[in-house]
Scaffold this motif. Structure first.
Motif, PDB file in Angstrom:
ATOM      1  N   LYS A 139       0.840  -1.202   0.000  1.00  0.00           N
ATOM      2  CA  LYS A 139       0.000   0.000   0.000  1.00  0.00           C
ATOM      3  C   LYS A 139       0.876   1.253   0.000  1.00  0.00           C
ATOM      4  CE  LYS A 139      -0.655  -0.277   4.998  1.00  0.00           C
ATOM      5  NZ  LYS A 139      -0.006  -1.619   5.051  1.00  0.00           N
ATOM      6  N   ARG A 140       0.315   2.363  -0.360  1.00  0.00           N
ATOM      7  CA  ARG A 140       1.085   3.596  -0.455  1.00  0.00           C
ATOM      8  C   ARG A 140       1.787   3.901   0.879  1.00  0.00           C
ATOM      9  NH1 ARG A 140      -1.985   8.699  -1.955  1.00  0.00           N
ATOM     10  NH2 ARG A 140      -2.830   7.362  -3.610  1.00  0.00           N
ATOM     11  N   GLY A 141       3.009   4.400   0.774  1.00  0.00           N
ATOM     12  CA  GLY A 141       3.785   4.718   1.966  1.00  0.00           C
ATOM     13  C   GLY A 141       4.462   3.537   2.606  1.00  0.00           C
ATOM     14  N   HIS A 142       4.407   2.368   1.964  1.00  0.00           N
ATOM     15  CA  HIS A 142       4.981   1.146   2.517  1.00  0.00           C
ATOM     16  C   HIS A 142       5.746   0.400   1.426  1.00  0.00           C
ATOM     17  CE1 HIS A 142       2.004   2.093   5.552  1.00  0.00           C
ATOM     18  NE2 HIS A 142       2.545   1.204   6.353  1.00  0.00           N
ATOM     19  N   ASP A 147      -7.931   7.004   0.334  1.00  0.00           N
ATOM     20  CA  ASP A 147      -6.741   6.934  -0.511  1.00  0.00           C
ATOM     21  C   ASP A 147      -6.289   5.483  -0.674  1.00  0.00           C
ATOM     22  OD1 ASP A 147      -6.563   9.749  -0.785  1.00  0.00           O
ATOM     23  OD2 ASP A 147      -5.514   9.895   1.130  1.00  0.00           O
ATOM     24  N   HIS A 148      -6.228   4.759   0.445  1.00  0.00           N
ATOM     25  CA  HIS A 148      -5.806   3.356   0.396  1.00  0.00           C
ATOM     26  C   HIS A 148      -6.821   2.495  -0.363  1.00  0.00           C
ATOM     27  CE1 HIS A 148      -2.251   3.637   2.824  1.00  0.00           C
ATOM     28  NE2 HIS A 148      -2.879   4.142   3.857  1.00  0.00           N
ATOM     29  N   VAL A 149      -8.101   2.748  -0.127  1.00  0.00           N
ATOM     30  CA  VAL A 149      -9.139   1.992  -0.831  1.00  0.00           C
ATOM     31  C   VAL A 149      -9.060   2.267  -2.334  1.00  0.00           C
ATOM     32  CG1 VAL A 149     -11.629   1.707  -1.129  1.00  0.00           C
ATOM     33  CG2 VAL A 149     -10.662   1.877   1.181  1.00  0.00           C
ATOM     34  N   VAL A 162      -4.739  -2.879   9.098  1.00  0.00           N
ATOM     35  CA  VAL A 162      -5.239  -1.831   8.207  1.00  0.00           C
ATOM     36  C   VAL A 162      -5.599  -2.416   6.848  1.00  0.00           C
ATOM     37  CG1 VAL A 162      -2.939  -1.126   7.395  1.00  0.00           C
ATOM     38  CG2 VAL A 162      -4.821   0.487   7.296  1.00  0.00           C
ATOM     39  N   GLY A 163      -4.927  -3.506   6.449  1.00  0.00           N
ATOM     40  CA  GLY A 163      -5.317  -4.167   5.206  1.00  0.00           C
ATOM     41  C   GLY A 163      -6.739  -4.687   5.257  1.00  0.00           C
ATOM     42  N   GLY A 164      -7.176  -5.142   6.448  1.00  0.00           N
ATOM     43  CA  GLY A 164      -8.557  -5.576   6.617  1.00  0.00           C
ATOM     44  C   GLY A 164      -9.531  -4.418   6.594  1.00  0.00           C
ATOM     45  N   VAL A 165      -9.107  -3.263   7.077  1.00  0.00           N
ATOM     46  CA  VAL A 165      -9.944  -2.059   6.994  1.00  0.00           C
ATOM     47  C   VAL A 165     -10.094  -1.656   5.528  1.00  0.00           C
ATOM     48  CG1 VAL A 165     -10.222   0.334   7.728  1.00  0.00           C
ATOM     49  CG2 VAL A 165      -9.186  -1.327   9.292  1.00  0.00           C
ATOM     50  N   ILE A 166      -8.993  -1.701   4.790  1.00  0.00           N
ATOM     51  CA  ILE A 166      -9.052  -1.392   3.360  1.00  0.00           C
ATOM     52  C   ILE A 166     -10.002  -2.350   2.642  1.00  0.00           C
ATOM     53  CG2 ILE A 166      -7.694  -1.338   1.221  1.00  0.00           C
ATOM     54  CD1 ILE A 166      -5.274  -0.529   3.017  1.00  0.00           C
ATOM     55  N   ALA A 167      -9.949  -3.623   3.009  1.00  0.00           N
ATOM     56  CA  ALA A 167     -10.844  -4.614   2.397  1.00  0.00           C
ATOM     57  C   ALA A 167     -12.307  -4.262   2.654  1.00  0.00           C
ATOM     58  CB  ALA A 167     -10.533  -6.007   2.936  1.00  0.00           C
ATOM     59  N   ARG A 210     -17.045  -0.991  -3.993  1.00  0.00           N
ATOM     60  CA  ARG A 210     -17.074  -1.743  -5.248  1.00  0.00           C
ATOM     61  C   ARG A 210     -17.402  -3.207  -4.987  1.00  0.00           C
ATOM     62  NH1 ARG A 210     -14.040  -0.024  -9.624  1.00  0.00           N
ATOM     63  NH2 ARG A 210     -14.868  -1.919 -10.594  1.00  0.00           N
ATOM     64  N   LYS A 211     -18.659  -3.481  -4.808  1.00  0.00           N
ATOM     65  CA  LYS A 211     -19.076  -4.851  -4.514  1.00  0.00           C
ATOM     66  C   LYS A 211     -18.767  -5.806  -5.659  1.00  0.00           C
ATOM     67  CE  LYS A 211     -22.660  -3.484  -1.229  1.00  0.00           C
ATOM     68  NZ  LYS A 211     -22.123  -2.120  -1.100  1.00  0.00           N
ATOM     69  N   ASP A 212     -18.666  -5.273  -6.879  1.00  0.00           N
ATOM     70  CA  ASP A 212     -18.377  -6.139  -8.017  1.00  0.00           C
ATOM     71  C   ASP A 212     -16.969  -6.722  -7.980  1.00  0.00           C
ATOM     72  OD1 ASP A 212     -17.614  -3.318  -8.529  1.00  0.00           O
ATOM     73  OD2 ASP A 212     -16.832  -4.103 -10.412  1.00  0.00           O
ATOM     74  N   LEU A 213     -16.092  -6.129  -7.180  1.00  0.00           N
ATOM     75  CA  LEU A 213     -14.718  -6.604  -7.097  1.00  0.00           C
ATOM     76  C   LEU A 213     -14.531  -7.700  -6.060  1.00  0.00           C
ATOM     77  CD1 LEU A 213     -12.764  -3.210  -7.260  1.00  0.00           C
ATOM     78  CD2 LEU A 213     -13.313  -4.770  -9.149  1.00  0.00           C
ATOM     79  N   VAL A 214     -15.533  -7.884  -5.189  1.00  0.00           N
ATOM     80  CA  VAL A 214     -15.333  -8.707  -3.990  1.00  0.00           C
ATOM     81  C   VAL A 214     -16.277  -9.901  -3.991  1.00  0.00           C
ATOM     82  CG1 VAL A 214     -15.272  -8.719  -1.469  1.00  0.00           C
ATOM     83  CG2 VAL A 214     -14.646  -6.628  -2.715  1.00  0.00           C
TER      84      VAL A 214
END
Length: 267
Positions: free
Chosen positions: A56-59, A73-75, A97-102, A109-113
């Motif tokens: 993710k950005r900044g990492h 931004d992360h999403v 935080v990756g789970g928060v992004i999820a 965007r429900k079509d992506l998940v």
């Protein structure tokens, strides 16, 4: 190495293919880490699933961009990466935080998940005072000033042995993370609350937590699971906040069982 220029920054990612018809697993990493935390999980799953992981950005090797960040931004970065790679109906596995992004990606965007695997995370993590204090320390003294306390929450005492080379390596990963990206993501977590949205999650969801997690303890993850309709809840024994490092076999086992359930139900 693979990079894409998205939302004005370069994003570092990795793809591993699989036979046609296999589902895609997408991995999002935690605060102060890069996608290498998933290595021991990915090597156990490669070939059975298509895999996408990214910094993710900044990492890691991704750009820092303009800070501080908003969770949007992360999403937006993950959304743009999936669109760039033409990935749809993915199983999104995010840690902390990756789970928060999820969760944010599903809301937008429900079509992506196709399904969610939420590891050691919650709809809201921490409070404003604690995040502001952490940001001040990082800006004034660097991440190393916080490292001991963070690592105590990340890993069990058995893993935090001074003769454990893996532990030293993960300390290096944390302390060498870009301070601006770390503090910027702290601000995103401070300002994010998906509590109300958790009740609206309509895809199969697995909520997983290490039994000794000091950052998002089991009771917090269980509360999230109770809010998400029909969510499955699993505790990984002998693991802290990053079970993909300490107990990859156990984590992979619960992931496989969950994904097999998706296939059996035709979800």
């Amino acid at each position: 190495m693979q990079f894409a220029f998205l939302n004005g920054i370069a994003i570092h990612y990795q793809t591993i293919g699989a036979p046609k018809g296999k589902p895609t697993l997408v991995f999002a990493n935690s605060l102060g880490t890069d996608f290498r935390i998933w290595r021991d999980v990915i090597v156990r799953l490669a070939g059975d699933y298509a895999i996408l992981t990214y910094d993710k950005r900044g990492h890691g090797l991704s750009d820092i961009g303009e800070t501080p960040y908003d969770m949007d931004d992360h999403v937006s970065d993950l959304e743009a990466l999936l669109d760039h790679l033409q990935v749809r109906d993915a199983i999104i596995c995010g840690l902390s935080v990756g789970g928060v992004i999820a969760q944010g990606l599903y809301a937008r965007r429900k079509d992506l998940v196709r399904a969610l695997i939420l590891c050691d995370t919650a709809p809201k993590i921490g409070d404003a005072d604690s995040w502001n204090a952490r940001i001040r320390t990082v800006e004034e003294d660097g991440i190393a000033a916080l490292a001991d306390g963070i690592l105590e929450r990340w890993f069990t005492p058995a893993f935090r042995r001074p003769d454990n080379a893996e532990f030293i390596g993960y300390r290096n990963m944390l302390t060498r993370s870009p301070a601006a990206g770390y503090a910027g993501t702290c601000a995103a977590l401070r300002d994010c609350d998906y509590t109300d949205q958790a009740r609206q999650i309509g895809v199969p969801t697995l909520c997983v937590v290490g039994e000794e997690d000091g950052s998002t303890p089991p009771e917090l993850v269980l509360d999230m699971a109770k809010r998400i309709p029909a969510a499955r809840y699993e505790v990984i024994e002998d693991a802290g906040h990053i079970p993909c490092v300490e107990q990859p076999d156990a984590l992979v086992a619960v992931m496989r069982a969950f994904i097999s359930g998706l296939d059996a139900s035709g979800t």
